[in-house]
Design an enzyme around this catalytic site. Structure first.
Site, PDB file in Angstrom:
ATOM      1  N   GLU A  32       0.883  -1.178   0.083  1.00 29.32           N
ATOM      2  CA  GLU A  32       0.008  -0.149   0.082  1.00 29.32           C
ATOM      3  C   GLU A  32       0.803   1.180  -0.159  1.00 29.32           C
ATOM      4  OE1 GLU A  32      -2.054   0.075   3.771  1.00 29.32           O
ATOM      5  OE2 GLU A  32      -2.888  -2.047   3.670  1.00 29.32           O
ATOM      6  N   CYS A  72       3.112   8.683   1.359  1.00 27.71           N
ATOM      7  CA  CYS A  72       3.935   7.789   2.276  1.00 27.71           C
ATOM      8  C   CYS A  72       3.835   6.548   1.489  1.00 27.71           C
ATOM      9  CB  CYS A  72       2.495   7.516   3.136  1.00 27.71           C
ATOM     10  SG  CYS A  72       2.981   6.411   4.591  1.00 27.71           S
ATOM     11  N   CYS A  84       6.375  -7.008   7.648  1.00 28.55           N
ATOM     12  CA  CYS A  84       7.224  -6.272   8.658  1.00 28.55           C
ATOM     13  C   CYS A  84       7.330  -7.467   9.593  1.00 28.55           C
ATOM     14  CB  CYS A  84       6.596  -5.215   9.360  1.00 28.55           C
ATOM     15  SG  CYS A  84       7.552  -4.238  10.373  1.00 28.55           S
ATOM     16  N   CYS A 136       5.112  -4.826  16.562  1.00 26.73           N
ATOM     17  CA  CYS A 136       4.495  -3.663  17.209  1.00 26.73           C
ATOM     18  C   CYS A 136       3.149  -4.345  17.342  1.00 26.73           C
ATOM     19  CB  CYS A 136       4.550  -2.058  16.503  1.00 26.73           C
ATOM     20  SG  CYS A 136       6.078  -1.814  16.477  1.00 26.73           S
ATOM     21  N   CYS A 194       0.131  -2.482  15.365  1.00 25.36           N
ATOM     22  CA  CYS A 194       0.050  -2.159  13.803  1.00 25.36           C
ATOM     23  C   CYS A 194      -0.519  -3.391  13.042  1.00 25.36           C
ATOM     24  CB  CYS A 194       1.638  -2.087  13.933  1.00 25.36           C
ATOM     25  SG  CYS A 194       1.673  -1.428  11.971  1.00 25.36           S
ATOM     26  N   GLY A 246       6.408  -1.895   6.849  1.00 26.01           N
ATOM     27  CA  GLY A 246       7.785  -1.966   6.876  1.00 26.01           C
ATOM     28  C   GLY A 246       8.787  -1.378   7.731  1.00 26.01           C
ATOM     29  N   GLU A 247       9.775  -1.793   7.988  1.00 22.89           N
ATOM     30  CA  GLU A 247      10.863  -1.095   8.842  1.00 22.89           C
ATOM     31  C   GLU A 247      11.849  -0.611   7.992  1.00 22.89           C
ATOM     32  OE1 GLU A 247      11.259   0.424  11.846  1.00 22.89           O
ATOM     33  OE2 GLU A 247      13.226   0.813  10.972  1.00 22.89           O
ATOM     34  N   SER A 302      10.823   6.925   8.711  1.00 23.36           N
ATOM     35  CA  SER A 302      10.661   6.661  10.245  1.00 23.36           C
ATOM     36  C   SER A 302      10.953   5.299  10.510  1.00 23.36           C
ATOM     37  CB  SER A 302       8.892   6.661  10.150  1.00 23.36           C
ATOM     38  OG  SER A 302       8.238   6.347  11.451  1.00 23.36           O
ATOM     39  N   SER A 353       9.740   6.263  16.147  1.00 25.74           N
ATOM     40  CA  SER A 353       8.420   5.854  16.799  1.00 25.74           C
ATOM     41  C   SER A 353       8.851   5.482  18.445  1.00 25.74           C
ATOM     42  CB  SER A 353       7.940   4.472  16.103  1.00 25.74           C
ATOM     43  OG  SER A 353       7.743   4.707  14.814  1.00 25.74           O
ATOM     44  N   LEU A 354       8.475   6.423  19.293  1.00 28.38           N
ATOM     45  CA  LEU A 354       8.573   5.956  20.522  1.00 28.38           C
ATOM     46  C   LEU A 354       7.533   5.471  21.184  1.00 28.38           C
ATOM     47  CD1 LEU A 354      11.371   6.986  21.687  1.00 28.38           C
ATOM     48  CD2 LEU A 354      10.225   8.860  22.730  1.00 28.38           C
ATOM     49  N   HIS A 355       6.278   5.826  21.165  1.00 22.26           N
ATOM     50  CA  HIS A 355       5.129   5.236  21.899  1.00 22.26           C
ATOM     51  C   HIS A 355       5.063   4.886  23.398  1.00 22.26           C
ATOM     52  CE1 HIS A 355       4.209   5.126  17.780  1.00 22.26           C
ATOM     53  NE2 HIS A 355       4.940   3.908  17.483  1.00 22.26           N
ATOM     54  N   ASN A 387      -4.966   4.247  15.555  1.00 20.67           N
ATOM     55  CA  ASN A 387      -6.062   3.946  14.794  1.00 20.67           C
ATOM     56  C   ASN A 387      -6.190   2.206  15.057  1.00 20.67           C
ATOM     57  OD1 ASN A 387      -7.750   3.578  12.559  1.00 20.67           O
ATOM     58  ND2 ASN A 387      -6.294   4.689  11.108  1.00 20.67           N
ATOM     59  N   CYS A 436      -1.463   1.722   8.806  1.00 20.67           N
ATOM     60  CA  CYS A 436      -0.729   0.827   8.085  1.00 20.67           C
ATOM     61  C   CYS A 436      -1.218  -0.452   8.083  1.00 20.67           C
ATOM     62  CB  CYS A 436       0.662   0.769   9.091  1.00 20.67           C
ATOM     63  SG  CYS A 436       1.413   2.209   9.035  1.00 20.67           S
TER      64      CYS A 436
HETATM   65  N1  SAH Z   1       8.526   0.804  10.905  1.00 20.04           N
HETATM   66  C1  SAH Z   1       8.527   2.159  10.805  1.00 20.04           C
HETATM   67  C2  SAH Z   1       7.313   2.887   9.875  1.00 20.04           C
HETATM   68  C3  SAH Z   1       6.044   2.615  10.672  1.00 20.04           C
HETATM   69  S1  SAH Z   1       4.695   3.067  10.170  1.00 20.04           S
HETATM   70  C4  SAH Z   1       8.039   2.695  12.400  1.00 20.04           C
HETATM   71  O1  SAH Z   1       8.087   1.990  13.212  1.00 20.04           O
HETATM   72  O2  SAH Z   1       8.554   3.827  12.577  1.00 20.04           O
HETATM   73  C5  SAH Z   1       4.520   4.928  10.898  1.00 20.04           C
HETATM   74  C6  SAH Z   1       3.958   4.950  12.319  1.00 20.04           C
HETATM   75  O3  SAH Z   1       2.780   4.473  12.299  1.00 20.04           O
HETATM   76  C7  SAH Z   1       4.778   4.573  13.588  1.00 20.04           C
HETATM   77  O4  SAH Z   1       5.253   5.371  14.441  1.00 20.04           O
HETATM   78  C8  SAH Z   1       3.868   3.521  14.033  1.00 20.04           C
HETATM   79  O5  SAH Z   1       4.169   2.627  15.111  1.00 20.04           O
HETATM   80  C9  SAH Z   1       2.656   3.815  13.685  1.00 20.04           C
HETATM   81  N2  SAH Z   1       1.499   3.019  13.558  1.00 20.04           N
HETATM   82  C10 SAH Z   1       1.304   1.920  12.973  1.00 20.04           C
HETATM   83  N3  SAH Z   1       0.004   1.297  13.214  1.00 20.04           N
HETATM   84  C11 SAH Z   1      -0.563   2.353  13.699  1.00 20.04           C
HETATM   85  C12 SAH Z   1      -2.043   2.450  14.197  1.00 20.04           C
HETATM   86  N4  SAH Z   1      -2.816   1.413  14.100  1.00 20.04           N
HETATM   87  N5  SAH Z   1      -2.371   3.548  14.876  1.00 20.04           N
HETATM   88  C13 SAH Z   1      -1.439   4.483  15.112  1.00 20.04           C
HETATM   89  N6  SAH Z   1      -0.136   4.383  14.702  1.00 20.04           N
HETATM   90  C14 SAH Z   1      -0.043   3.246  13.903  1.00 20.04           C
END
Ligand code: SAH
Length: 350
Positions: free
Chosen positions: A99, A112, A119, A123, A126, A166-167, A198, A221-223, A297, A340
């Site tokens: 996508e 994007c 991947c 996470c 995701c 993907g990463e 990212s 991506s910290l979270h 999301n 994603c």
């Molecule tokens: N692998 C990379 C790119 C991933 S997607 C990374 O980890 O950064 C980009 C961002 O969207 C990342 O911060 C990921 O953690 C976040 N993400 C993925 N699924 C999500 C969801 N369902 N809701 C909110 N953020 C999400």
């Protein structure tokens, strides 16, 4: 040099102009032909040799034998009725699908892209990672997501974010080649300052990236604001601690001078309290950084819930009170499987 496994040939659209020139000279052709071919692919966005009107037929035949010419093919497009965001599902040479998303902003059009099929980072919230990793994308397949969208939409793309499935730091060499080709002045010539990668925080490759002398933006991506919470959401946190990730961020800033973005997906009841915000401020204090808050999301395979709007705003205020710049990500494409990997997953399972 990158090989396409379909025919085990060198992938012509993943070659730099210098590499292509060597190949063309080795085929007994003059060097200027390489420049012509390169411009057809990367400037005029040709999808096959037939479009290349000033290339002799004999050379086209030689190229077809010698190289693989990789494109992505539109399978489906969904357009959001809310904000015009378009989500593209593309088919690859081996039957896989990926996508990409086109978002229209006041400052321009942002695409994007995905960097891998699936991947392996795992996470928890995701959708891209639910079926694991299939393979990394070729540089040509990353470029062609942008080229195909440009052709299909007729819109100029000004910004690119590698934030799809993907990463990118798990497909390092191909992503680097992709960035070099995308920002090459003999190709689309996209400013590196308008390219963002990212990562979930693969520390050694973040440092490698810092040493490449590029001007691209890095998003992390910290979270979570401590290791325990981060481990619950992101398995990669078992390999690299927060302090190692932040050290790599400081290193990136020292080497490039580029501001860092920290992505923080707010998950209801998991990482969205005032205490979390305070801990996050302390963690990032003194760094030249901005926090991008993304209300999670929700995906149907997991039970995570979105943080309420008032809580999102309170979280942002708490950060700002503690001198941390923060923005709330505009949610786009909620009505079109915006998160994603959602669209690909739905397509695979239908
Ligand atoms: N692998 C990379 C790119 C991933 S997607 C990374 O980890 O950064 C980009 C961002 O969207 C990342 O911060 C990921 O953690 C976040 N993400 C993925 N699924 C999500 C969801 N369902 N809701 C909110 N953020 C999400």
């Amino acid at each position: 040099m990158v090989i396409n496994t379909k025919d085990n040939l060198v992938d012509i659209k993943s070659l730099t102009l210098e590499e292509l020139t060597e190949e063309i000279k080795a085929m007994g052709e003059p060097a200027f032909r390489a420049k012509q071919l390169y411009e057809w692919m990367h400037k005029k966005l040709a999808r096959d040799y037939d479009e290349m009107t000033n290339i002799p037929k004999s050379l086209k035949e030689k190229c077809k034998e010698h190289f693989s010419f990789t494109v992505v093919n539109k399978v489906m497009v969904q357009e959001s009725k809310i904000d015009g965001t378009q989500k593209f599902l593309f088919g690859l040479y081996d039957g896989n699908v990926i996508e990409s998303v086109l978002m229209k902003y006041k400052f321009g059009n942002s695409v994007c892209i995905s960097s891998q099929v699936g991947c392996r980072m795992g996470c928890r919230f995701c959708a891209s990672t639910l079926d694991g990793l299939e393979r990394g994308l070729l540089p040509s397949e990353m470029l062609d997501q942008i080229y195909a969208i440009t052709r299909l939409s007729g819109e100029r793309v000004s910004h690119v974010v590698v934030m799809g499935s993907g990463e990118p730091m798990d497909n390092y060499d191909n992503v680097l080649t992709f960035v070099r080709l995308l920002s090459d002045d003999k190709g689309l010539n996209l400013s590196q300052r308008n390219i963002t990668i990212s990562t979930c925080g693969i520390v050694p490759n973040m440092k490698r990236l810092a040493d490449e002398h590029l001007q691209i933006n890095l998003a992390i991506s910290l979270h979570a604001s401590n290791n325990e919470k981060r481990k619950e959401l992101m398995p990669i946190a078992n390999t690299y601690s927060l302090s190692e990730v932040l050290d790599a961020c400081r290193y990136y800033f020292d080497k490039t001078g580029r501001q860092l973005t920290f992505e923080y997906s707010l998950v209801g009841g998991v990482n969205d309290t005032d205490e979390d915000a305070l801990e996050l401020s302390q963690l990032l204090s003194g760094m030249n950084a901005i926090v991008n808050l993304i209300p999670v999301n929700p995906i149907k395979e997991r039970s995570y819930i979105e943080t309420e709007r008032s809580r999102v705003i309170a979280f942002k205020n708490k950060l700002e009170k503690n001198h941390i710049n923060a923005t709330i990500r505009r949610e786009m494409g909620r009505d079109i499987d915006g998160a994603c990997g959602q669209l690909r997953r739905r397509h695979l399972h239908e």
